[in-house]
Design an enzyme around this catalytic site. Structure first.
Site, mmCIF file in Angstrom:
data_model
loop_
_atom_site.group_PDB
_atom_site.id
_atom_site.type_symbol
_atom_site.label_atom_id
_atom_site.label_comp_id
_atom_site.label_asym_id
_atom_site.label_seq_id
_atom_site.Cartn_x
_atom_site.Cartn_y
_atom_site.Cartn_z
ATOM 1 N N HIS A 239 0.865 -1.179 0.000
ATOM 2 C CA HIS A 239 0.000 0.000 0.000
ATOM 3 C C HIS A 239 0.901 1.228 0.000
ATOM 4 O O HIS A 239 1.886 1.273 0.739
ATOM 5 C CB HIS A 239 -0.875 -0.031 1.256
ATOM 6 C CG HIS A 239 -2.006 0.955 1.249
ATOM 7 N ND1 HIS A 239 -1.804 2.311 1.310
ATOM 8 C CD2 HIS A 239 -3.347 0.771 1.194
ATOM 9 C CE1 HIS A 239 -2.976 2.918 1.291
ATOM 10 N NE2 HIS A 239 -3.935 2.015 1.220
ATOM 11 N N ARG A 259 -6.511 10.112 0.200
ATOM 12 C CA ARG A 259 -6.382 10.524 -1.215
ATOM 13 C C ARG A 259 -7.751 10.598 -1.872
ATOM 14 O O ARG A 259 -8.008 11.457 -2.704
ATOM 15 C CB ARG A 259 -5.455 9.557 -1.957
ATOM 16 C CG ARG A 259 -3.991 9.817 -1.632
ATOM 17 C CD ARG A 259 -3.064 8.788 -2.264
ATOM 18 N NE ARG A 259 -3.235 7.490 -1.640
ATOM 19 C CZ ARG A 259 -3.371 6.342 -2.295
ATOM 20 N NH1 ARG A 259 -3.361 6.337 -3.608
ATOM 21 N NH2 ARG A 259 -3.508 5.204 -1.653
#
Ligand SMILES: Cc1cc2nc3c(=O)[nH]c(=O)nc-3n(C[C@H](O)[C@H](O)[C@H](O)COP(=O)(O)OP(=O)(O)OC[C@H]3O[C@@H](n4cnc5c(N)ncnc54)[C@H](O)[C@@H]3O)c2cc1C
Length: 617
Positions: A239, A259
């Site tokens: 990740h 994000r």
């Protein structure tokens, strides 16, 4: 007084090993079909990885983007998985996820809402539409609470703090499992007509990971030992955003929802570097300028539709991880070896409402107020796309009587998983596994035969580390294994490193065979670790050998010595790992299941574009 070495016996029609989202959903379905169900977990009920899930569950509900449907979800999943997904699984997942999410709502889950009262959906990397149903950044907690309440109310027998160390087999396939209570060390045998593995991932093979101690690849190793095939083990997801500072929390996840809500990635020079890393064939899906990306974020925060395209930070995880790794390696990293992720330009109350856990996590652990300044983030081992080979419709493994669902199973996500697609995977395939296992248990009329020789051998294996007078501390071996995997089988790989990793793992296995633990059976974490470490060694070897075999780069698997995607040799081929008759690990490939023509049409253009770009890389 009870003899702590004498096994207990608890028979069930269906035994579910693992009480995360997949295990709970499977148990509910099997119980609803009339089976007697035992649900085993090695920690407390409610403490599985599912509870840690933050960003949301992906399902094409089309509440925020009316043009979304299962076809677009299917396409995004296949594109994200670099066409290595089992197409039937990706189809079932896309079609059934909305139903499974609505069902969760009917069972009491309270999702965030749109202005008109429907389930709200947020954008995530690689998803072409806002698709993730969520509860702030605590979606997993709500999901597990809901499933757990339902399972308990249905009368499922739960065995907590109980670790399974062996599957028991007969000529008819799997007939039960052997384990022990972590609290007392007493062995327990579960005769079962069908067994479902739902034990999750393998993150503890690496030094830096978002995963907890529970992710030691137990289910994958149990299935492998019982003769099942594992597929695509080279595809380990790093990740892009884990915490990098302070050292004690390195690897802890910073949800993609940051994000998704508009977080911007910058390097030490202040450059928004993701513009440079967008894959050419997908560039048209992303904003062209900062201004367009900002319009997209504004529309999102106001719950409005927009013609602006999504920001470059919402590229797929494999791509963003490689970008961050490269920025740091080339000297443009943050002070603690990461990059900056900034959401502080949005109103503070909006950030606290949409990302409450992230706000608290950084405040408590790093003394950073994310409403006022950027976070420092870097890649962390997060998820394994590979896993036990299963039949798409039933989740049956290649061993009779054995099923697998959730992160432990392979095929659904191909070479790279899109965020949010795991929680929906658990619901869709957990339910399917539960139904199929209950049906097969009904078909198996006779009581399962539990071979006493296998039980005795499993009991001896359990006692051995406590009985040795010499031997090494398992913690030292685990540290060395994690270092090997982090150094040699990380984000970027090459042949020499992978060969070295395979040699080091073999040596670590030799040391492990003599591991010694001091103390007794009750509450002995070192003793628990010995068995988990054995599984991690098997799984690490599977990852390293599969990565060595695949001489191309695809999704989460990046070979420095083979940087191109080689569709001619590797397109449509799964890597497979299985135990040979001599006990050694065999590695080979098999073709992917064929895609039916309607699905083929949905992705034909993407497939051709990806192949053209990949071969030039
Ligand atoms: C921090 C974090 C955030 C995430 N956020 C998201 C997100 O927003 N959206 C998304 O889709 N995905 C997310 N993921 C991924 C997702 O949470 C996991 O892939 C998913 O929860 C796995 O579910 P599972 O049911 O397969 O396994 P788990 O939920 O991990 O359950 C595994 C179970 O198996 C048990 N077990 C393991 N070994 C044994 C054994 N030997 N004997 C007995 N029991 C055993 C464990 O005790 C546990 O009960 C996130 C993951 C992490 C780590």
């Amino acid at each position: 007084m009870t003899d702590p070495t004498r096994p207990q016996t608890r028979p069930h029609d269906v035994l579910v090993i693992g009480a995360g989202g997949a295990g709970l959903r499977a148990a509910i379905e099997a119980r609803a079909a009339g089976a007697s169900v035992g649900l085993v977990c090695k920690s407390l009920l409610g403490k599985a990885h599912t509870v840690m899930a933050e960003g949301g569950v992906a399902a094409a509900l089309a509440h925020v983007a009316p043009s979304d449907d299962w076809r677009t979800h299917f396409r995004d999943t296949m594109v994200g998985g670099k066409f290595l997904n089992n197409p039937r699984m990706a189809e079932l997942h896309a079609v059934e996820a909305p139903k499974r999410v609505r069902e969760l709502e009917e069972w009491g889950a309270v999702f965030d809402r749109t202005a008109d009262g429907r389930i709200l959906q947020r954008p995530f990397g690689g998803h072409s539409h806002p698709r993730l149903a969520h509860v702030g950044d605590r979606t997993g907690l709500e999901m597990i609470r809901t499933l757990q309440d339902r399972a308990v109310s249905m009368g499922i027998d739960v065995y907590m703090e109980c670790t399974i160390t062996r599957l028991i087999t007969s000529r008819d396939g799997v007939t039960g499992a052997f384990g022990y209570w972590r609290t007392t060390g007493r062995p327990i045998v579960f005769p079962a007509k069908a067994v479902i593995l739902a034990t999750g991932g393998i993150g503890k093979a690496y030094e830096v990971t978002s995963n907890s101690w529970e992710y030691s690849g137990d289910g994958q190793a149990l299935a492998y030992a019982a003769g099942a095939e594992l597929i695509d083990m080279e595809f380990v997801q790093f990740h892009p955003t884990g915490m990098v500072w302070p050292p004690g929390v390195r690897g802890l996840l910073v949800t993609e929802a940051v994000r998704g809500e508009g977080g911007i990635l910058r390097n030490a020079t202040g450059a928004r570097f993701m513009w440079m890393y967008l894959p050419e064939e997908r560039r048209g899906e992303y904003a062209a300028t900062d201004e367009e990306a900002a319009r997209w974020v504004t529309a999102l925060s106001q719950g409005k539709e927009t013609d602006a395209r999504r920001p470059p930070e919402l590229s797929t995880r494999d791509n963003v991880s490689r970008a961050i790794y490269t920025e740091v390696k080339e000297g443009r990293g943050s002070p603690h070896g990461g990059v900056f992720l900034d959401i502080s330009y949005l109103p503070a109350d909006h950030i606290r409402r949409k990302l409450p856990s992230m706000y608290e996590q950084f405040k408590e652990l790093a003394d950073v107020d994310i409403t006022k300044g950027p976070m420092e983030v870097g890649p962390t081992t997060h998820y394994v796309m590979g896993g036990i080979r299963v039949d798409a419709d039933s989740q049956a493994t290649t061993v009779a009587g054995l099923y697998a669902a959730g992160e432990v199973a392979g095929g659904m996500h191909g070479a790279n998983r899109l965020g949010g697609n795991s929680l929906s995977d658990l619901l869709v395939f957990g339910a399917r596994a539960g139904a199929a296992a209950a049906a097969s248990a009904t078909d198996r009329a006779s009581e399962p035969y539990v071979d006493p020789v296998q039980v005795q051998s499993a009991a001896r294996e359990l006692a051995a580390p406590l009985e040795r007078s010499h031997g090494e501390d398992p913690y030292a071996i685990q540290r060395d294994l994690q270092s090997t995997m982090q150094r040699l089988v990380g984000i970027f790989r090459e042949e020499g490193d992978l060969d070295q990793a395979i040699r080091e793992i073999a040596e670590l296995r030799r040391r492990w065979a003599d591991a010694r633990v001091i103390g007794g059976r009750a509450f002995n974490p070192g003793w628990n670790l010995v068995f988990e470490l054995g599984n991690l060694l098997t799984i690490s070897e599977a990852v390293a050998r599969s990565a060595r075999q695949r001489t191309e780069s695809r999704g989460a698997h990046s070979r420095i010595d083979h940087p191109a995607t080689d569709d001619g040799t590797w397109g449509g081929r799964n890597s497979v790992v299985a135990r040979g008759p001599d006990g050694a690990m065999r590695v080979y490939t098999t073709p992917l299941p064929a895609m039916r023509s309607e699905l083929e049409e949905l992705v034909a253009a993407d497939h051709a574009a990806a192949a053209a770009v990949g071969s030039k890389a």
